[in-house]
Structures are given as C-alpha cells and as structure tokens.
Design a protein around this motif. Structure first.
Motif, PDB file in Angstrom:
ATOM      1  N   LYS A 168       0.818  -1.212   0.000  1.00 27.69           N
ATOM      2  CA  LYS A 168       0.000   0.000   0.000  1.00 27.69           C
ATOM      3  C   LYS A 168       0.861   1.275   0.000  1.00 27.69           C
ATOM      4  CE  LYS A 168      -3.830  -2.249   2.449  1.00 27.69           C
ATOM      5  NZ  LYS A 168      -4.688  -2.222   3.672  1.00 27.69           N
ATOM      6  N   SER A 169       2.153   1.107   0.181  1.00 25.14           N
ATOM      7  CA  SER A 169       3.060   2.250   0.252  1.00 25.14           C
ATOM      8  C   SER A 169       3.608   2.613  -1.127  1.00 25.14           C
ATOM      9  CB  SER A 169       4.233   1.929   1.186  1.00 25.14           C
ATOM     10  OG  SER A 169       5.259   2.911   1.076  1.00 25.14           O
ATOM     11  N   PRO A 170       3.843   3.895  -1.386  1.00 26.95           N
ATOM     12  CA  PRO A 170       4.483   4.296  -2.656  1.00 26.95           C
ATOM     13  C   PRO A 170       5.934   3.823  -2.737  1.00 26.95           C
ATOM     14  CG  PRO A 170       4.256   6.186  -1.199  1.00 26.95           C
ATOM     15  CD  PRO A 170       3.474   5.077  -0.574  1.00 26.95           C
ATOM     16  N   TYR A 171       6.482   3.331  -1.615  1.00 26.13           N
ATOM     17  CA  TYR A 171       7.865   2.862  -1.583  1.00 26.13           C
ATOM     18  C   TYR A 171       7.964   1.342  -1.642  1.00 26.13           C
ATOM     19  CZ  TYR A 171       8.447   7.703  -0.334  1.00 26.13           C
ATOM     20  OH  TYR A 171       8.385   9.070  -0.352  1.00 26.13           O
ATOM     21  N   TYR A 172       6.855   0.700  -1.997  1.00 25.02           N
ATOM     22  CA  TYR A 172       6.859  -0.755  -2.152  1.00 25.02           C
ATOM     23  C   TYR A 172       7.810  -1.154  -3.293  1.00 25.02           C
ATOM     24  CZ  TYR A 172       5.311  -5.522  -3.153  1.00 25.02           C
ATOM     25  OH  TYR A 172       5.267  -6.876  -3.359  1.00 25.02           O
ATOM     26  N   GLY A 173       8.752  -2.021  -2.962  1.00 26.39           N
ATOM     27  CA  GLY A 173       9.698  -2.497  -3.974  1.00 26.39           C
ATOM     28  C   GLY A 173      10.617  -1.425  -4.521  1.00 26.39           C
ATOM     29  N   ALA A 174      10.692  -0.273  -3.850  1.00 23.49           N
ATOM     30  CA  ALA A 174      11.418   0.880  -4.390  1.00 23.49           C
ATOM     31  C   ALA A 174      12.875   0.928  -3.919  1.00 23.49           C
ATOM     32  CB  ALA A 174      10.711   2.176  -4.001  1.00 23.49           C
TER      33      ALA A 174
ATOM     34  N   GLY B 287       7.805  -8.150  -6.794  1.00 23.82           N
ATOM     35  CA  GLY B 287       7.590  -7.361  -5.589  1.00 23.82           C
ATOM     36  C   GLY B 287       8.134  -8.150  -4.406  1.00 23.82           C
ATOM     37  N   PRO B 288       8.513  -7.491  -3.314  1.00 28.10           N
ATOM     38  CA  PRO B 288       9.150  -8.191  -2.187  1.00 28.10           C
ATOM     39  C   PRO B 288       8.198  -8.820  -1.170  1.00 28.10           C
ATOM     40  CG  PRO B 288       9.183  -5.840  -1.801  1.00 28.10           C
ATOM     41  CD  PRO B 288       8.587  -6.035  -3.174  1.00 28.10           C
TER      42      PRO B 288
ATOM     43  N   LEU C 270       6.269  -8.625   5.007  1.00 17.70           N
ATOM     44  CA  LEU C 270       4.816  -8.602   5.075  1.00 17.70           C
ATOM     45  C   LEU C 270       4.261  -9.581   4.052  1.00 17.70           C
ATOM     46  CD1 LEU C 270       4.101  -4.757   5.309  1.00 17.70           C
ATOM     47  CD2 LEU C 270       4.457  -6.387   7.167  1.00 17.70           C
ATOM     48  N   LYS C 271       3.176 -10.246   4.412  1.00 19.44           N
ATOM     49  CA  LYS C 271       2.546 -11.197   3.504  1.00 19.44           C
ATOM     50  C   LYS C 271       1.924 -10.462   2.319  1.00 19.44           C
ATOM     51  CE  LYS C 271       1.270 -14.354   7.268  1.00 19.44           C
ATOM     52  NZ  LYS C 271       0.142 -15.040   7.948  1.00 19.44           N
ATOM     53  N   PRO C 272       1.826 -11.119   1.179  1.00 26.11           N
ATOM     54  CA  PRO C 272       1.155 -10.492   0.034  1.00 26.11           C
ATOM     55  C   PRO C 272      -0.314 -10.251   0.343  1.00 26.11           C
ATOM     56  CG  PRO C 272       2.401 -12.448  -0.639  1.00 26.11           C
ATOM     57  CD  PRO C 272       2.351 -12.453   0.854  1.00 26.11           C
ATOM     58  N   VAL C 273      -0.898  -9.239  -0.274  1.00 29.09           N
ATOM     59  CA  VAL C 273      -2.330  -9.005  -0.113  1.00 29.09           C
ATOM     60  C   VAL C 273      -3.087 -10.169  -0.745  1.00 29.09           C
ATOM     61  CG1 VAL C 273      -2.070  -6.504  -0.113  1.00 29.09           C
ATOM     62  CG2 VAL C 273      -2.465  -7.691  -2.272  1.00 29.09           C
ATOM     63  N   LYS C 274      -4.344 -10.303  -0.386  1.00 29.54           N
ATOM     64  CA  LYS C 274      -5.153 -11.402  -0.911  1.00 29.54           C
ATOM     65  C   LYS C 274      -5.176 -11.370  -2.442  1.00 29.54           C
ATOM     66  CE  LYS C 274      -8.208 -11.881   3.089  1.00 29.54           C
ATOM     67  NZ  LYS C 274      -9.617 -11.832   3.575  1.00 29.54           N
ATOM     68  N   SER C 275      -5.204 -12.536  -3.021  1.00 29.23           N
ATOM     69  CA  SER C 275      -5.213 -12.760  -4.476  1.00 29.23           C
ATOM     70  C   SER C 275      -3.815 -12.718  -5.082  1.00 29.23           C
ATOM     71  CB  SER C 275      -6.109 -11.764  -5.224  1.00 29.23           C
ATOM     72  OG  SER C 275      -5.468 -10.509  -5.395  1.00 29.23           O
ATOM     73  N   LYS C 276      -2.789 -12.392  -4.281  1.00 30.04           N
ATOM     74  CA  LYS C 276      -1.422 -12.377  -4.795  1.00 30.04           C
ATOM     75  C   LYS C 276      -0.587 -13.468  -4.132  1.00 30.04           C
ATOM     76  CE  LYS C 276      -1.066  -7.546  -6.255  1.00 30.04           C
ATOM     77  NZ  LYS C 276      -0.251  -6.317  -6.190  1.00 30.04           N
ATOM     78  N   VAL C 277       0.525 -13.810  -4.771  1.00 32.92           N
ATOM     79  CA  VAL C 277       1.394 -14.859  -4.262  1.00 32.92           C
ATOM     80  C   VAL C 277       2.715 -14.240  -3.797  1.00 32.92           C
ATOM     81  CG1 VAL C 277       0.374 -16.581  -5.781  1.00 32.92           C
ATOM     82  CG2 VAL C 277       2.368 -15.285  -6.560  1.00 32.92           C
ATOM     83  N   ASN C 278       3.564 -15.068  -3.176  1.00 30.13           N
ATOM     84  CA  ASN C 278       4.880 -14.600  -2.742  1.00 30.13           C
ATOM     85  C   ASN C 278       5.687 -14.077  -3.930  1.00 30.13           C
ATOM     86  OD1 ASN C 278       4.353 -15.370  -0.121  1.00 30.13           O
ATOM     87  ND2 ASN C 278       5.466 -17.314  -0.267  1.00 30.13           N
ATOM     88  N   PHE C 279       6.305 -12.905  -3.733  1.00 23.40           N
ATOM     89  CA  PHE C 279       7.157 -12.285  -4.753  1.00 23.40           C
ATOM     90  C   PHE C 279       6.422 -12.113  -6.081  1.00 23.40           C
ATOM     91  CE2 PHE C 279      10.054 -14.691  -1.901  1.00 23.40           C
ATOM     92  CZ  PHE C 279      10.765 -13.629  -1.384  1.00 23.40           C
TER      93      PHE C 279
END
Length: 281
Positions: free
Chosen positions: A114-120, A205-206, A224-233
């Motif tokens: 949810k952050s603009p710095y996700y994977g940044a 994504g991390p 942090l775990k992935p949001v629902k509907s998404k998988v690891n990385f």
C-alpha cells in the motif's frame, strides 16, 4: 579494592552489552540501522571509489523532511559476480537506499504494497572495466548507450543480490525492461553529457510469507505477507529512471537510478535526492 573495581567494570560492560543486544533483538529498526552502517563501512573500504579517492555522495532520506527513505545511503562492493556474468573484468560498487521503517517495531515500507515505496530503490552504480579502462561500459564508440549493458546492472542487482537475500527461488526471479524514452546530452548534477533513460520494469515485488530467516531481513525487517489474491514475490510493473555518464578522467561509468511504483515518486526522488549527487574525482 582494585579487584572489586575491575569486577564492577566487567559487570557494567557486560550489562551494557546485554542491554544493547536486547535492543537489537527486539527493535528491528535499530537492528537494521546498525546492520547497514557496519555493512556500508565494510564495503566502502573495499570499493575502488575508496582506493582511487573518488567522492561519490548521494543524499539519503535523512536530507528530506518526509518519512520516505532510509536515513543512510548503503554501499555494496561486488565480489566478482557481475564480472562473471558479463564475461569482463568489471569492478562494480552499488549505492542504494529503500523505504524507511514504519515504526521502531515494524518493518521497511519496501514490503508494504500500500506504500508508494513498495519495492522501491534509488542510488547509484560505479562500473569500471579493469582490463580495458578506456572502454566505456554501457556506451558505443559514438557515445550512444548499449541498452542491454545498461539493463544488465539493475538486472544483476535485483536477480542476483536483492531477491536471493529475501529467499526468492531462482526460478521465480524476473527482470524485464521496456524503454519508454532515451534523452542524450542531458545536463544533470553539475555535469553535461548524461543520458537519461526512462523505462517500465517488470520484476518481483518483495511481499512474501516467510518460512525461514533470510539475511535480507537484517536490513528490511520482517516481511509482510502479500495481499489477498497475490502470491509470494508477485511480479508487477514498476517505473524506472536512470542517468548514465562515462567519466573519462576516472575511466568509470556512473549510473544514477530510481525504481518506484509510479512516476510521481520517481520525479520526487529525482528532484529532492538524485539530482543533488556529488561526484568529485
């Protein structure tokens, strides 16, 4: 009396050491800051930038008023992996920073979808061909860039350094780029002659659910775990910008880069941080 004083001194030192270790164990942010500071100094001392007395300073998140990036620019000196990958005798130093911690007991916003710095990330690369110093890595003889060489640096960084440290399986790691625009002869950071490349980047994504400890957690904290509907990385599209220039006086290619989810953050990092880099041969 003298023996009693020595015992008290030893007890005080032992208490302080236990206290420090306890803080590091229960406060991820403190542990991360200590880890990256020690890591930075170790790698900085090994870098050719240090041995050749070249100043390469990129402002960290400490220079802004916002809670955006980590308050330290971290260094990594490659131990030959990039050279083996490229089939050349290349010296590579990486400077980087990632999203700040959300709290003392939390983790880096690097994990937060949810952050603009996700994977940044943002920072710089210094690359020198040790066997042929006159060869400008990433450039043709006419001064135009070699796209696959330019891409190879962040690709190596992500696929062979960042993702393995987080436990991402080798067969799941991806890094693909689509160049949006190339601008030559750009004036930037006090120098002319930069080439600016804007790209779309498809990479992992991390966010992931951890099943074991990975060395990268010392820097970024607990994942942090992935949001629902998404998988690891889960791979997704990011935005990237890079400024590339070959410095003839030091026989070295310098790249400045930023990768974020959206162009707004790219421009903000560019304006507030990257453009204030100092390079002094």
């Amino acid at each position: 009396m003298e023996n009693d004083s020595k015992k008290k001194y030893v007890l005080i030192v032992a208490f302080l050491l236990i206290f420090l270790l306890t803080i590091l164990a229960v406060i991820p942010k403190a542990r991360a800051l200590l880890t990256v500071k020690v890591y930075k100094e170790m790698n900085k001392n090994e870098s050719i930038l240090k041995t050749e007395n070249i100043d390469f300073e990129i402002p960290s998140g400490a220079s802004t008023a916002s809670k955006d990036w980590m308050p330290i620019m971290i260094w990594y000196h490659d131990k030959g992996g990039f050279s083996r990958l490229m089939g050349k005798e290349l010296d590579l130093t990486v400077l980087y920073s990632f999203g700040a911690f959300d709290s003392l007991f939390g983790s880096s916003s690097y994990y937060n979808e949810k952050s603009p710095y996700y994977g940044a990330f943002y920072g710089g690369y210094a690359i020198k061909d040790m066997a042929n110093p006159e060869d400008a890595f990433g450039f043709n003889e006419d001064g135009s860039i070699i796209p696959h060489e330019v891409e190879s640096v962040p690709k190596y960084d992500q696929k062979y350094l960042v993702l393995p440290a987080l436990g991402c399986p080798k067969d799941k790691r991806v890094f693909e780029t689509q160049i949006i625009s190339i601008q030559d002869h750009v004036d930037y950071a006090g120098y002319n002659g930069w080439t600016r490349v804007d790209s779309s980047i498809y990479t992992n994504g991390p966010a992931h659910e951890s099943s074991e400890f990975n060395i990268g957690y010392l820097q970024y904290g607990k994942p942090l775990k992935p949001v629902k509907s998404k998988v690891n990385f889960q791979p997704q599209w990011f935005k990237g910008r890079m400024y590339i220039r070959y410095f003839d006086d030091i026989k070295m290619t310098i790249c400045l880069y930023v990768i974020c989810k959206d162009e707004k953050q790219i421009n903000l990092c560019d304006d507030e941080l990257l453009s204030h880099v100092k390079i002094k041969p």
